[in-house]
Design an enzyme around this catalytic site. Structure first.
Site, PDB file in Angstrom:
ATOM      1  N   TYR A  98      -5.325   5.743  -8.207  1.00  0.00           N
ATOM      2  CA  TYR A  98      -5.052   4.563  -7.371  1.00  0.00           C
ATOM      3  C   TYR A  98      -3.533   4.414  -7.269  1.00  0.00           C
ATOM      4  O   TYR A  98      -2.803   5.395  -7.199  1.00  0.00           O
ATOM      5  CB  TYR A  98      -5.806   3.373  -8.033  1.00  0.00           C
ATOM      6  CG  TYR A  98      -5.608   2.042  -7.366  1.00  0.00           C
ATOM      7  CD1 TYR A  98      -5.975   1.834  -6.039  1.00  0.00           C
ATOM      8  CD2 TYR A  98      -5.072   0.975  -8.085  1.00  0.00           C
ATOM      9  CE1 TYR A  98      -5.789   0.596  -5.443  1.00  0.00           C
ATOM     10  CE2 TYR A  98      -4.890  -0.266  -7.496  1.00  0.00           C
ATOM     11  CZ  TYR A  98      -5.241  -0.455  -6.175  1.00  0.00           C
ATOM     12  OH  TYR A  98      -5.047  -1.673  -5.591  1.00  0.00           O
ATOM     13  N   LYS A 172      -9.933   2.723  -3.575  1.00  0.00           N
ATOM     14  CA  LYS A 172     -10.425   1.376  -3.911  1.00  0.00           C
ATOM     15  C   LYS A 172     -11.830   1.474  -4.512  1.00  0.00           C
ATOM     16  O   LYS A 172     -12.159   0.744  -5.443  1.00  0.00           O
ATOM     17  CB  LYS A 172     -10.441   0.485  -2.659  1.00  0.00           C
ATOM     18  CG  LYS A 172      -9.049   0.168  -2.117  1.00  0.00           C
ATOM     19  CD  LYS A 172      -8.412  -1.025  -2.824  1.00  0.00           C
ATOM     20  CE  LYS A 172      -6.940  -1.170  -2.452  1.00  0.00           C
ATOM     21  NZ  LYS A 172      -6.266  -2.307  -3.062  1.00  0.00           N
ATOM     22  N   ASP A 244      -5.879  -2.550   4.146  1.00  0.00           N
ATOM     23  CA  ASP A 244      -4.677  -1.933   4.719  1.00  0.00           C
ATOM     24  C   ASP A 244      -4.678  -1.828   6.245  1.00  0.00           C
ATOM     25  O   ASP A 244      -4.309  -0.795   6.819  1.00  0.00           O
ATOM     26  CB  ASP A 244      -4.402  -0.575   4.048  1.00  0.00           C
ATOM     27  CG  ASP A 244      -3.916  -0.761   2.607  1.00  0.00           C
ATOM     28  OD1 ASP A 244      -3.741  -1.922   2.175  1.00  0.00           O
ATOM     29  OD2 ASP A 244      -3.687   0.242   1.909  1.00  0.00           O
ATOM     30  N   ALA A 300       6.743 -11.828   5.067  1.00  0.00           N
ATOM     31  CA  ALA A 300       5.657 -12.724   5.484  1.00  0.00           C
ATOM     32  C   ALA A 300       4.679 -11.976   6.371  1.00  0.00           C
ATOM     33  O   ALA A 300       4.451 -12.323   7.536  1.00  0.00           O
ATOM     34  CB  ALA A 300       6.242 -13.935   6.198  1.00  0.00           C
ATOM     35  N   ASN A 416       4.149  -2.184  -3.160  1.00  0.00           N
ATOM     36  CA  ASN A 416       3.738  -0.856  -3.617  1.00  0.00           C
ATOM     37  C   ASN A 416       4.154   0.169  -2.574  1.00  0.00           C
ATOM     38  O   ASN A 416       4.336  -0.192  -1.418  1.00  0.00           O
ATOM     39  CB  ASN A 416       2.207  -0.788  -3.736  1.00  0.00           C
ATOM     40  CG  ASN A 416       1.678  -1.808  -4.713  1.00  0.00           C
ATOM     41  OD1 ASN A 416       2.155  -1.930  -5.815  1.00  0.00           O
ATOM     42  ND2 ASN A 416       0.669  -2.553  -4.284  1.00  0.00           N
TER      43      ASN A 416
HETATM   44  N1  NAI Z   1       0.279  -5.880  -5.432  1.00  0.00           N
HETATM   45  C1  NAI Z   1      -0.715  -5.983  -4.579  1.00  0.00           C
HETATM   46  O1  NAI Z   1      -1.865  -6.210  -4.949  1.00  0.00           O
HETATM   47  C2  NAI Z   1      -0.464  -5.813  -3.132  1.00  0.00           C
HETATM   48  C3  NAI Z   1       0.755  -5.447  -2.673  1.00  0.00           C
HETATM   49  N2  NAI Z   1       0.960  -5.293  -1.337  1.00  0.00           N
HETATM   50  C4  NAI Z   1       2.250  -4.798  -0.937  1.00  0.00           C
HETATM   51  O2  NAI Z   1       2.922  -5.710  -0.128  1.00  0.00           O
HETATM   52  C5  NAI Z   1       3.708  -5.009   0.816  1.00  0.00           C
HETATM   53  C6  NAI Z   1       3.406  -5.531   2.194  1.00  0.00           C
HETATM   54  O3  NAI Z   1       2.086  -5.190   2.543  1.00  0.00           O
HETATM   55  P1  NAI Z   1       1.390  -5.859   3.794  1.00  0.00           P
HETATM   56  O4  NAI Z   1       1.534  -7.325   3.731  1.00  0.00           O
HETATM   57  O5  NAI Z   1       0.059  -5.259   3.923  1.00  0.00           O
HETATM   58  O6  NAI Z   1       2.299  -5.307   4.975  1.00  0.00           O
HETATM   59  P2  NAI Z   1       2.786  -6.073   6.282  1.00  0.00           P
HETATM   60  O7  NAI Z   1       3.381  -5.053   7.169  1.00  0.00           O
HETATM   61  O8  NAI Z   1       1.696  -6.914   6.807  1.00  0.00           O
HETATM   62  O9  NAI Z   1       3.911  -7.050   5.716  1.00  0.00           O
HETATM   63  C7  NAI Z   1       5.208  -6.663   5.368  1.00  0.00           C
HETATM   64  C8  NAI Z   1       6.140  -7.739   5.872  1.00  0.00           C
HETATM   65  O10 NAI Z   1       7.446  -7.476   5.378  1.00  0.00           O
HETATM   66  C9  NAI Z   1       8.341  -7.666   6.443  1.00  0.00           C
HETATM   67  N3  NAI Z   1       9.569  -6.902   6.250  1.00  0.00           N
HETATM   68  C10 NAI Z   1       9.755  -5.574   6.423  1.00  0.00           C
HETATM   69  N4  NAI Z   1      11.046  -5.278   6.242  1.00  0.00           N
HETATM   70  C11 NAI Z   1      11.681  -6.432   5.966  1.00  0.00           C
HETATM   71  C12 NAI Z   1      13.028  -6.777   5.702  1.00  0.00           C
HETATM   72  N5  NAI Z   1      13.990  -5.840   5.705  1.00  0.00           N
HETATM   73  N6  NAI Z   1      13.313  -8.064   5.419  1.00  0.00           N
HETATM   74  C13 NAI Z   1      12.353  -8.996   5.416  1.00  0.00           C
HETATM   75  N7  NAI Z   1      11.068  -8.740   5.690  1.00  0.00           N
HETATM   76  C14 NAI Z   1      10.730  -7.474   5.942  1.00  0.00           C
HETATM   77  C15 NAI Z   1       7.576  -7.199   7.667  1.00  0.00           C
HETATM   78  O11 NAI Z   1       8.138  -7.694   8.878  1.00  0.00           O
HETATM   79  C16 NAI Z   1       6.209  -7.754   7.395  1.00  0.00           C
HETATM   80  O12 NAI Z   1       6.038  -9.078   7.883  1.00  0.00           O
HETATM   81  C17 NAI Z   1       3.388  -3.535   0.636  1.00  0.00           C
HETATM   82  O13 NAI Z   1       4.364  -2.883  -0.135  1.00  0.00           O
HETATM   83  C18 NAI Z   1       2.097  -3.542  -0.114  1.00  0.00           C
HETATM   84  O14 NAI Z   1       1.955  -2.428  -0.966  1.00  0.00           O
HETATM   85  C19 NAI Z   1      -0.005  -5.543  -0.398  1.00  0.00           C
HETATM   86  C20 NAI Z   1      -1.242  -5.916  -0.809  1.00  0.00           C
HETATM   87  C21 NAI Z   1      -1.575  -6.018  -2.215  1.00  0.00           C
HETATM   88  C1  PYR Z   2      -2.576  -2.932  -3.628  1.00  0.00           C
HETATM   89  C2  PYR Z   2      -2.759  -2.996  -2.201  1.00  0.00           C
HETATM   90  O1  PYR Z   2      -3.818  -3.352  -1.715  1.00  0.00           O
HETATM   91  C3  PYR Z   2      -1.660  -2.665  -1.325  1.00  0.00           C
HETATM   92  O2  PYR Z   2      -0.556  -2.443  -1.792  1.00  0.00           O
HETATM   93  O3  PYR Z   2      -1.884  -2.652  -0.114  1.00  0.00           O
HETATM   94 MG    MG Z   3      -3.950  -2.820   0.323  1.00  0.00          MG
END
Ligand code: NAI
Ligand code: PYR
Ligand code: MG
Length: 559
Positions: A98, A172, A244, A300, A416
């Site tokens: 994972y 997953k 995703d 956001a 991540n």
């Molecule tokens: N720890 C966890 O369980 C999880 C972690 N994540 C992580 O969160 C991150 C975002 O994932 P999602 O929300 O699915 O992607 P997303 O693409 O929906 O959101 C990312 C956001 O960050 C913004 N962004 C990008 N570059 C930027 C910058 N230079 N300054 C400010 N904002 C910026 C984007 O415009 C976007 O709104 C990923 O790295 C993902 O791995 C997501 C889901 C679960």
């Molecule tokens: C952990 C997860 O779901 C992600 O980074 O998108």
């Molecule tokens: Mg995810």
């Protein structure tokens, strides 16, 4: 779940079915009845002996990617043994199956590709959707769970086309089974191939997906709808998990189906709930009640706003009215702090846009943006969450500014995989003289600072979605409610003792099975309380534990 497999397969067909295959562990009687005599070496081994062998083979792989490839091949030939190995070395091997190595495996999917797993649906063949599920050969009561991804935003690494969808869904599902004992025979990964905008893939002769740009708009919606219709008609009890998707689709899709199906979006809801769990723990350490938190969310998007929504709701339950709770949250994205004057606000961000008058006197950068640094300086947040994919965005000056205004800054860089983290735990503890309360998305080693050991909790939805799923499956929930997410977060937070200095805010990954059982029991109980359970639940705690599949061989009988 019966205690034995009954199969009409014989000979090599048995050995080639990863759900039936036991290799050298088939008993002499099974070998005779299933036509296996002479097709396996004569020795009869136990699963413990086999596990020792595959563990040493695993350890001999020189890189994390090759370890991942090795494990995928093991899973393809003997799923029970794969899960036994994973369960016995969960902390060591989960990061390979994972997060974070799954990201690397997805990048190389078309190159390391061996065998398909699950169902591949193509936007170019809508009529083939039903046929694909039919070809899977599962009856209406034989599927509990489907994880589907269109791979537009894989972790923090963007669009990875068909390999992203297949890879993340399989990853997953491995967590569902290892953590919550979801029966691997009853779970299906689905890659939704709508094309890709990743030029590297489109130009790669080895790419195994549809070689065109992402289909959007009406045809995309029609495709998603065709998938949902085909899946729910065939498997009416299945939980549909969305993973995703890109920010323009994730919430839209969830909103379309959430009221009428048992379904959830892991990035929005699973992530929101695990971060809420970590915040509930942090509140116990800092003594600052939830309703008094000042929260800055950096990034956001799907996850960031999902987190904001869960925290906002929790603040409302803690006594704030909705408007006041919303005003406790500041969202920063590419355009800087989001305000009602921000161009290109997405619909789901609008709620968190600050009135522009409020920030009239705040400093702007060369492009007219209120930066994260300025936001932190002005707001004095108690909690800073990163879901931005921007490595190193939580810089030393930003963190020092935050730490100057609050005694115990709570900082969660949850992006991540590892190369996208907003800050490392060791830097955060160093810059805050050991005062920061940290949780990260990827696994992180404990940090020793000033003689104290700080355990770093993994704020990853993997601590939450398996139990949520198992609870929904065991109760045969009609849908996933806000209440179910809330009790899931509370269950996770209830498992940690934060009175010990340096304690993790979240339970340890080694205890994932216990975490998932606790979450599932609360979720199933909540489904019953809310009238959403279609199964009889007299004792949810016992029933979810009984429903958990274990990586043990069952007798295989010739049918
Ligand atoms: N720890 C966890 O369980 C999880 C972690 N994540 C992580 O969160 C991150 C975002 O994932 P999602 O929300 O699915 O992607 P997303 O693409 O929906 O959101 C990312 C956001 O960050 C913004 N962004 C990008 N570059 C930027 C910058 N230079 N300054 C400010 N904002 C910026 C984007 O415009 C976007 O709104 C990923 O790295 C993902 O791995 C997501 C889901 C679960
Ligand atoms: C952990 C997860 O779901 C992600 O980074 O998108
Ligand atoms: Mg995810």
């Amino acid at each position: 779940m019966g205690n034995e497999h009954v199969t009409t397969a014989r000979g090599l067909a048995v050995l080639h079915d990863p759900l039936l295959n036991k290799g050298t562990a088939f008993t002499p009687e099974e070998r005779a009845r299933l036509g296996l005599d002479g097709l396996v070496p004569p020795v009869v081994e136990t699963i413990e002996e086999q596990t020792r062998r595959v563990y040493s083979q695993y350890r001999a792989q020189p890189t994390d990617l090759l370890k991942n490839v090795y494990l995928a091949a093991l899973r393809d030939r003997n799923e029970t043994l794969f899960y036994r190995l994973l369960s016995e070395h969960l902390r060591e091997i989960l990061p390979i199956v994972y997060d974070p190595t799954v990201g690397e495996a997805i990048r190389s999917y078309s190159h390391v590709y061996r065998r398909p797993r699950g169902v591949f649906l193509s936007v170019d063949d809508m009529n083939g959707i039903g046929r694909a599920f039919d070809n899977l050969g599962r009856g209406p009561d034989e599927v509990d769970l489907i994880v589907a991804s269109d791979a537009e935003q894989i972790l923090g690494i963007g669009d990875w086309g068909v390999g992203g969808g297949a890879g993340i869904a399989a990853g997953k599902l491995a967590v569902y089974t290892a953590a919550a004992g979801v029966d691997p025979a009853r779970a299906v990964p689905v890659a939704l191939d709508v094309g890709t905008d990743n030029a590297e893939l489109l130009n790669d002769p080895a790419y195994v997906g549809n070689r065109h740009g992402r289909v959007r708009g009406e045809r995309y919606d029609e495709f998603i709808d065709a998938y949902v219709t085909a899946a729910t008609r065939r498997y009416p009890a299945a939980l549909l998990h969305w993973e995703d998707f890109g920010p323009s689709n994730a919430r839209r899709i969830l909103e379309r189906y959430a009221e009428r199906l048992c379904t959830f979006n892991d990035d929005m809801q699973g992530t929101g709930a695990i971060v809420l769990a970590a915040v509930l723990s942090a509140v116990k350490v800092t003594g600052t009640p939830l309703r008094d938190q000042r929260i800055v969310v950096f990034g956001a998007g799907t996850a960031g706003v999902g987190i904001a929504d869960q925290l906002r709701e929790a603040m409302v339950r803690d006594g704030l009215d909705g408007g006041t709770a919303t005003r406790r949250i500041w969202a920063v994205d590419r355009q800087g702090l989001l305000t009602d004057a921000t161009r290109g606000l997405r619909d789901f961000q609008v709620r968190y846009a600050r009135p522009s008058a409020e920030v009239a006197g705040w400093a702007r950068d060369g492009e007219g943006r209120v930066t994260l640094a300025e936001t932190v300086a002005r707001v004095g947040p108690t909690l800073l969450v990163g879901a931005s994919t921007v490595r190193g965005a939580f810089t030393e000056p930003i963190v020092r500014t935050m730490a100057a205004a609050v005694e115990r800054p709570v900082i969660f860089p949850i992006s991540n995989p590892t190369e996208r983290m907003e800050a490392t735990p060791s830097d955060l503890l160093r810059w805050t003289d050991g005062r920061a309360l940290v949780a990260t998305g990827v696994p992180a080693d404990p940090v020793v600072h000033g003689g104290d050991i700080h355990e770093i909790g993994q704020a990853n939805n993997a601590l939450l979605f398996p139990g949520l799923g198992l609870g929904a499956i065991a109760s045969r929930a009609r849908r996933i409610s806000d209440g179910m997410l809330r009790v899931a977060a509370e269950a996770v937070a209830g498992l940690v003792d934060v009175s010990v200095p340096g304690a993790s805010l979240l339970p340890m990954v080694d205890d994932l099975r216990e975490i998932s059982a606790a979450v599932a029991a609360r979720v199933a109980g909540c489904a019953a309380d809310e009238g959403l359970a279609r199964a009889e639940l007299e004792d949810p705690e016992r029933q979810v534990r009984e429903a958990m599949w274990r990586p043990e061989y069952r007798p295989v009988r010739a049918g």
